[in-house]
Design a protein around this motif. Structure first.
Motif, mmCIF file in Angstrom:
data_model
loop_
_atom_site.group_PDB
_atom_site.id
_atom_site.type_symbol
_atom_site.label_atom_id
_atom_site.label_comp_id
_atom_site.label_asym_id
_atom_site.label_seq_id
_atom_site.Cartn_x
_atom_site.Cartn_y
_atom_site.Cartn_z
ATOM 1 N N LEU A 25 11.428 34.436 15.665
ATOM 2 C CA LEU A 25 11.226 34.242 17.111
ATOM 3 C C LEU A 25 10.012 33.362 17.387
ATOM 4 O O LEU A 25 10.029 32.538 18.306
ATOM 5 N N PHE A 26 8.952 33.516 16.584
ATOM 6 C CA PHE A 26 7.763 32.666 16.759
ATOM 7 C C PHE A 26 8.099 31.206 16.448
ATOM 8 O O PHE A 26 7.591 30.292 17.116
ATOM 9 N N ILE A 27 8.960 30.973 15.465
ATOM 10 C CA ILE A 27 9.370 29.599 15.148
ATOM 11 C C ILE A 27 10.189 29.011 16.297
ATOM 12 O O ILE A 27 9.963 27.863 16.711
ATOM 13 N N VAL A 28 11.126 29.807 16.846
ATOM 14 C CA VAL A 28 11.918 29.354 17.999
ATOM 15 C C VAL A 28 10.986 29.004 19.160
ATOM 16 O O VAL A 28 11.126 27.952 19.800
ATOM 17 N N TYR A 29 10.013 29.888 19.431
ATOM 18 C CA TYR A 29 9.044 29.635 20.498
ATOM 19 C C TYR A 29 8.314 28.311 20.254
ATOM 20 O O TYR A 29 8.172 27.491 21.161
ATOM 21 N N SER A 30 7.842 28.099 19.030
ATOM 22 C CA SER A 30 7.068 26.894 18.699
ATOM 23 C C SER A 30 7.888 25.625 18.899
ATOM 24 O O SER A 30 7.390 24.632 19.448
ATOM 25 N N VAL A 31 9.149 25.665 18.474
ATOM 26 C CA VAL A 31 10.020 24.489 18.623
ATOM 27 C C VAL A 31 10.235 24.180 20.103
ATOM 28 O O VAL A 31 10.090 23.030 20.539
ATOM 29 N N TYR A 32 10.576 25.205 20.884
ATOM 30 C CA TYR A 32 10.824 24.975 22.316
ATOM 31 C C TYR A 32 9.545 24.561 23.051
ATOM 32 O O TYR A 32 9.601 23.765 23.982
ATOM 33 N N MET A 35 9.033 20.950 22.439
ATOM 34 C CA MET A 35 9.999 20.135 23.181
ATOM 35 C C MET A 35 9.749 20.143 24.697
ATOM 36 O O MET A 35 10.157 19.221 25.392
ATOM 37 N N ASN A 36 9.084 21.198 25.198
ATOM 38 C CA ASN A 36 8.874 21.344 26.656
ATOM 39 C C ASN A 36 7.427 21.721 26.973
ATOM 40 O O ASN A 36 7.186 22.757 27.608
ATOM 41 N N PRO A 37 6.437 20.931 26.563
ATOM 42 C CA PRO A 37 5.036 21.352 26.744
ATOM 43 C C PRO A 37 4.631 21.558 28.205
ATOM 44 O O PRO A 37 3.954 22.530 28.534
ATOM 45 N N SER A 123 12.849 24.513 35.874
ATOM 46 C CA SER A 123 13.367 23.556 34.896
ATOM 47 C C SER A 123 13.902 24.305 33.679
ATOM 48 O O SER A 123 13.638 25.496 33.501
ATOM 49 N N GLN A 124 14.618 23.587 32.827
ATOM 50 C CA GLN A 124 15.178 24.186 31.613
ATOM 51 C C GLN A 124 14.066 24.751 30.726
ATOM 52 O O GLN A 124 14.200 25.821 30.149
ATOM 53 N N GLY A 125 12.945 24.037 30.652
ATOM 54 C CA GLY A 125 11.816 24.498 29.841
ATOM 55 C C GLY A 125 11.220 25.801 30.347
ATOM 56 O O GLY A 125 10.891 26.693 29.559
ATOM 57 N N GLU A 126 11.091 25.934 31.678
ATOM 58 C CA GLU A 126 10.564 27.175 32.266
ATOM 59 C C GLU A 126 11.529 28.339 32.016
ATOM 60 O O GLU A 126 11.106 29.458 31.717
ATOM 61 N N ILE A 127 12.829 28.067 32.112
ATOM 62 C CA ILE A 127 13.832 29.102 31.845
ATOM 63 C C ILE A 127 13.734 29.562 30.393
ATOM 64 O O ILE A 127 13.782 30.761 30.095
#
Length: 196
Positions: A25-32, A35-37, A123-127
């Motif tokens: 989950l931490f890796i998923v968080y880091s990737v997203y 991509m959406n800073p 936005s998609q990133g906030e979601i």
């Protein structure tokens, strides 16, 4: 048959699998986040840093009290051991109460997975940020609840003498599990509340 070594090895294996779960989950968080800073920065502003910091402090104190209970049991201080586990239990409940109010504030603002406000105004990133926030903090809260159940068994075991200085495995494993819960939160707190 009492086998403390197998019991401890089993707990360490379980902890390892939990670390793999949260590590993913931490890796998923880091990737997203990468991509959406900007969206993650904007969404993180919605979280209350004070509540997150307060929860961090109380969990660190609870790690201390559960460790002290193990020491008290080893020294034969049964009542002190029980009292310290009860204090840890109360602190765990306090964490969940804080999390309940924090989530309640988000819900009152229309922020929850799949809500119209999220789908229409964010936005998609906030979601993605709030989806990860609810999944990861919710999973952590579930681990807190499991820890409280284990503590209940540990308190009962110490009280009736089945868990004692010569047979401390249940309380030891309870402490190991609780330290895992604290460790996970120590990573969750900066990821969601501090890194903007």
């Amino acid at each position: 048959m009492y086998d403390p070594e197998s019991s401890k090895i089993g707990m360490w294996l379980f902890i390892f699998t939990e670390l793999l779960l949260f590590g993913g989950l931490f890796i998923v968080y880091s990737v997203y986040r990468y991509m959406n800073p900007d969206a993650f920065h904007l969404a993180a502003e919605e979280l209350n840093t004070f509540i997150g910091a307060f929860n961090t402090v109380i969990l660190l104190v609870s790690s201390m009290t559960i460790a002290m209970s193990t020491t008290a049991l080893q020294k034969g201080h049964k009542k002190v051991a029980i009292a310290l586990v009860v204090i840890t239990f109360i602190i765990g409940i306090g964490f969940l109460v804080n999390k309940y109010f924090e989530w309640g504030i988000k819900f009152s603002h229309g922020i929850w997975p799949g809500s119209e406000q999220m789908l229409n105004e964010m936005s998609q990133g906030e979601i993605l940020f709030f989806g990860l926030y609810f999944v990861m903090t919710g999973l952590h809260a579930l681990h807190i609840i499991v820890g409280l159940i284990i503590m209940g068994f540990a308190i009962k075991g110490v009280a009736n003498g089945k868990v004692n200085a010569k047979r401390p495995s249940l309380l030891d494993n309870c402490g190991l599990y609780w330290h895992l819960v604290d460790l996970i939160w120590i990573f969750l707190f900066p990821l969601f509340y501090l890194i903007h």
